[in-house]
Design an enzyme around this catalytic site. Sequence first.
Site, mmCIF file in Angstrom:
data_model
loop_
_atom_site.group_PDB
_atom_site.id
_atom_site.type_symbol
_atom_site.label_atom_id
_atom_site.label_comp_id
_atom_site.label_asym_id
_atom_site.label_seq_id
_atom_site.Cartn_x
_atom_site.Cartn_y
_atom_site.Cartn_z
ATOM 1 N N SER A 76 0.856 -1.182 0.000
ATOM 2 C CA SER A 76 0.000 0.000 0.000
ATOM 3 C C SER A 76 0.889 1.228 0.000
ATOM 4 C CB SER A 76 -0.852 -0.002 1.267
ATOM 5 O OG SER A 76 -2.186 0.238 0.947
ATOM 6 N N ASP A 139 2.095 5.087 -6.700
ATOM 7 C CA ASP A 139 1.053 6.065 -6.375
ATOM 8 C C ASP A 139 1.623 6.994 -5.314
ATOM 9 O OD1 ASP A 139 -1.090 7.532 -5.436
ATOM 10 O OD2 ASP A 139 -2.489 5.846 -5.414
ATOM 11 N N GLU A 201 0.494 7.123 -10.619
ATOM 12 C CA GLU A 201 -0.947 7.290 -10.495
ATOM 13 C C GLU A 201 -1.401 8.714 -10.165
ATOM 14 O OE1 GLU A 201 -3.333 5.046 -10.865
ATOM 15 O OE2 GLU A 201 -5.021 5.714 -9.640
ATOM 16 N N ASN A 226 -1.670 10.032 -14.147
ATOM 17 C CA ASN A 226 -2.596 11.008 -13.567
ATOM 18 C C ASN A 226 -3.179 11.936 -14.626
ATOM 19 O OD1 ASN A 226 -3.698 12.424 -11.081
ATOM 20 N ND2 ASN A 226 -2.622 14.114 -12.090
ATOM 21 N N LYS A 231 -8.257 9.822 -16.113
ATOM 22 C CA LYS A 231 -7.837 9.635 -14.722
ATOM 23 C C LYS A 231 -8.156 10.905 -13.931
ATOM 24 C CE LYS A 231 -5.493 9.077 -10.884
ATOM 25 N NZ LYS A 231 -5.367 10.117 -9.853
ATOM 26 N N ASN A 236 -9.921 11.940 -9.647
ATOM 27 C CA ASN A 236 -9.637 13.030 -8.710
ATOM 28 C C ASN A 236 -10.909 13.807 -8.396
ATOM 29 O OD1 ASN A 236 -7.274 12.053 -9.856
ATOM 30 N ND2 ASN A 236 -6.183 13.991 -9.680
ATOM 31 N N SER A 407 -9.156 4.820 -14.028
ATOM 32 C CA SER A 407 -7.755 5.081 -13.655
ATOM 33 C C SER A 407 -6.893 3.859 -13.944
ATOM 34 C CB SER A 407 -7.649 5.381 -12.161
ATOM 35 O OG SER A 407 -8.549 6.381 -11.804
ATOM 36 N N GLN A 411 -3.577 2.635 -16.154
ATOM 37 C CA GLN A 411 -2.365 2.029 -15.577
ATOM 38 C C GLN A 411 -1.940 0.799 -16.384
ATOM 39 O OE1 GLN A 411 -0.071 2.660 -13.544
ATOM 40 N NE2 GLN A 411 -0.804 4.062 -11.971
HETATM 41 P P1 NAI Z 1 -4.352 20.077 -8.587
HETATM 42 O O1 NAI Z 1 -2.994 20.602 -8.852
HETATM 43 O O2 NAI Z 1 -5.347 19.948 -9.690
HETATM 44 O O3 NAI Z 1 -5.059 20.937 -7.425
HETATM 45 C C1 NAI Z 1 -4.434 21.414 -6.281
HETATM 46 C C2 NAI Z 1 -4.880 22.867 -6.112
HETATM 47 O O4 NAI Z 1 -4.429 23.368 -4.866
HETATM 48 C C3 NAI Z 1 -4.306 23.777 -7.189
HETATM 49 O O5 NAI Z 1 -5.351 24.452 -7.879
HETATM 50 C C4 NAI Z 1 -3.421 24.746 -6.415
HETATM 51 O O6 NAI Z 1 -3.405 26.053 -6.982
HETATM 52 C C5 NAI Z 1 -4.057 24.723 -5.042
HETATM 53 N N1 NAI Z 1 -3.159 25.130 -3.941
HETATM 54 C C6 NAI Z 1 -1.829 24.897 -3.790
HETATM 55 N N2 NAI Z 1 -1.388 25.426 -2.642
HETATM 56 C C7 NAI Z 1 -2.467 25.981 -2.038
HETATM 57 C C8 NAI Z 1 -2.639 26.681 -0.815
HETATM 58 N N3 NAI Z 1 -1.619 26.931 0.015
HETATM 59 N N4 NAI Z 1 -3.883 27.117 -0.488
HETATM 60 C C9 NAI Z 1 -4.941 26.904 -1.321
HETATM 61 N N5 NAI Z 1 -4.824 26.253 -2.505
HETATM 62 C C10 NAI Z 1 -3.593 25.807 -2.854
HETATM 63 O O7 NAI Z 1 -4.135 18.658 -7.900
HETATM 64 P P2 NAI Z 1 -5.249 17.509 -7.684
HETATM 65 O O8 NAI Z 1 -5.214 16.579 -8.823
HETATM 66 O O9 NAI Z 1 -6.510 18.166 -7.301
HETATM 67 O O10 NAI Z 1 -4.601 16.717 -6.468
HETATM 68 C C11 NAI Z 1 -4.493 17.316 -5.177
HETATM 69 C C12 NAI Z 1 -3.873 16.304 -4.197
HETATM 70 O O11 NAI Z 1 -4.764 15.202 -4.034
HETATM 71 C C13 NAI Z 1 -2.568 15.692 -4.663
HETATM 72 O O12 NAI Z 1 -1.744 15.478 -3.532
HETATM 73 C C14 NAI Z 1 -2.981 14.347 -5.248
HETATM 74 O O13 NAI Z 1 -1.927 13.443 -5.289
HETATM 75 C C15 NAI Z 1 -4.085 13.962 -4.304
HETATM 76 N N6 NAI Z 1 -5.103 13.030 -4.783
HETATM 77 C C16 NAI Z 1 -5.771 12.340 -3.807
HETATM 78 C C17 NAI Z 1 -6.769 11.457 -4.128
HETATM 79 C C18 NAI Z 1 -7.453 10.712 -3.061
HETATM 80 O O14 NAI Z 1 -8.180 9.746 -3.359
HETATM 81 N N7 NAI Z 1 -7.325 11.059 -1.814
HETATM 82 C C19 NAI Z 1 -7.173 11.229 -5.539
HETATM 83 C C20 NAI Z 1 -6.448 12.043 -6.483
HETATM 84 C C21 NAI Z 1 -5.458 12.908 -6.098
#
Ligand code: NAI
Length: 478
Positions: A76, A139, A201, A226, A231, A236, A407, A411
């Site tokens: 994981s 991932d 991922e 991603n 995906k 997301n 997604s 992959q």
């Molecule tokens: P993204 O880059 O599309 O969105 C992140 C946003 O946060 C951007 O618009 C950015 O401008 C903003 N941001 C950055 N710093 C900030 C701050 N200090 N204050 C307010 N806004 C700020 O990225 P995405 O695809 O939305 O992914 C976000 C996170 O979620 C990543 O770490 C990704 O790996 C993770 N993720 C988690 C999933 C889950 O199932 N828990 C699924 C997919 C992604």
Amino acid sequence: MTFDYKVADLGLAEFGRKEIRLAEHEMPGLMAMRAQYGESKPLAGAKIMGSLHMTIQTAVLIETLTALGAEVRWVSCNIFSTQDHAAAAVVVGPDGTADEPKGVPVFAWKGETLEEYWWCTEQALVWPGGDGPNMILDDGGDATMLVHKGTEFEKAGAVPDPKTAESEEYGVVLSVLTRTLAEDPQRWTTIGRNILGVTEETTTGVHRLYEMHKAGALLFPAINVNDSVTKSKFDNKYGCRHSLIDGINRATDVLIGGKVAVVCGYGDVGKGCAESLRGQGARVIVTEIDPICALQAAMDGYQVTTIEDVVGIADIFITTTGNKDVITADHMAQMKHQAIVGNIGHFDNEIDMAGLYKTEGVERVTIKPQVDEFRFPDGHTVIILSEGRLLNLGNATGHPSFVMSNSFTNQVLAQIELFTKTAQYPTDVYVLPKHLDEMVARLHLDALGVKLTELSKEQAEYLGIPVEGPYKSDAYRY
Ligand code: NAI
């Protein structure tokens, strides 16, 4: 056949197998991969080390990779995200029993310590006989990072003192590498050399890959899964739209309607989270640093302001940024009594947990696994989900099968691309071609009863695109 593995309880395999059966029906993309490639076995000879949340959906992915000929070892990518019945079922396999497992080596259980987490990652990277994998499916980039850091320190001949690490977790990584350097000073260099490529991922892992490539440090080619449209614009967004409130509900069962919820970040994940909270009747406030995303949030009808402006009035805070220190201990000190604080981004530093643990006079009361109340000296408390780690996988079961089928089909296609066409991919970071992205979407239409309009030849000529696609340029943003 005997093989090494470590999971919580093989007795859970039967339950896991029943849920895998249900999930297979909801994962038409992966099942289409099995139908299309099950006989030709394009992954024969591939030794894939996977580091991705060990859930029921991932079990269907793993068994698709093996159906295509791959040998697989799995962990994981988060200490809380394993579903123990899924892990057990994968080890036992469809034809095995708890006494005679015939499946795939998995090293994962829900609630690992950091030391156990990195031990698991190390086990999955070492193949029986001593060599390593030739492919990684990652991932968040932890497995890729371990191989790269190991190689870097082996070349330098020394590992930095774990006590100097910038975080507790990196200290654990440095301890592992100190030990392996002493055991075998060529371990990671050899493993790194044998890897043909990695398919990544998530946003955070992709970010790490581009950074490494920019620094000239990337050891092997990577496919950025991603940024396949099927995906990031689905998992997301729609995945988090589903699993965010699932996590909040299972953790707290607080009525979301009428509450004020702050969503930090309005990227793909933030958009899905804001929509789901609004759908429950919350008044949603967004914070952003990017003017484009801030404007999008405003036009979608959300108030956009800074966290400092609303820290004292909101009931629920969700970080979705992939950034660090988005919610600090100081913010939490100013929150309402029993404000709920959770992160759905990849790592636990979005909420400054290290700062919270260090804050004088703050007491921790565990309500149940992955739900903790932190009491400040003035008596008010905040409820932290999954110790600041991604709450949809820590407090619930992550995204549902149908969205993960999109997604994970990407992959599988990415693994086939890198493994079978290695020479066409010199070390760099790539995305899959658009025709494959469109194919993944197409594979999921029937299940939803979608009827697609077909372009006529004349219309296709008028637009200057092929009748069979791709329908959009690479610059199109959806
Ligand atoms: P993204 O880059 O599309 O969105 C992140 C946003 O946060 C951007 O618009 C950015 O401008 C903003 N941001 C950055 N710093 C900030 C701050 N200090 N204050 C307010 N806004 C700020 O990225 P995405 O695809 O939305 O992914 C976000 C996170 O979620 C990543 O770490 C990704 O790996 C993770 N993720 C988690 C999933 C889950 O199932 N828990 C699924 C997919 C992604």
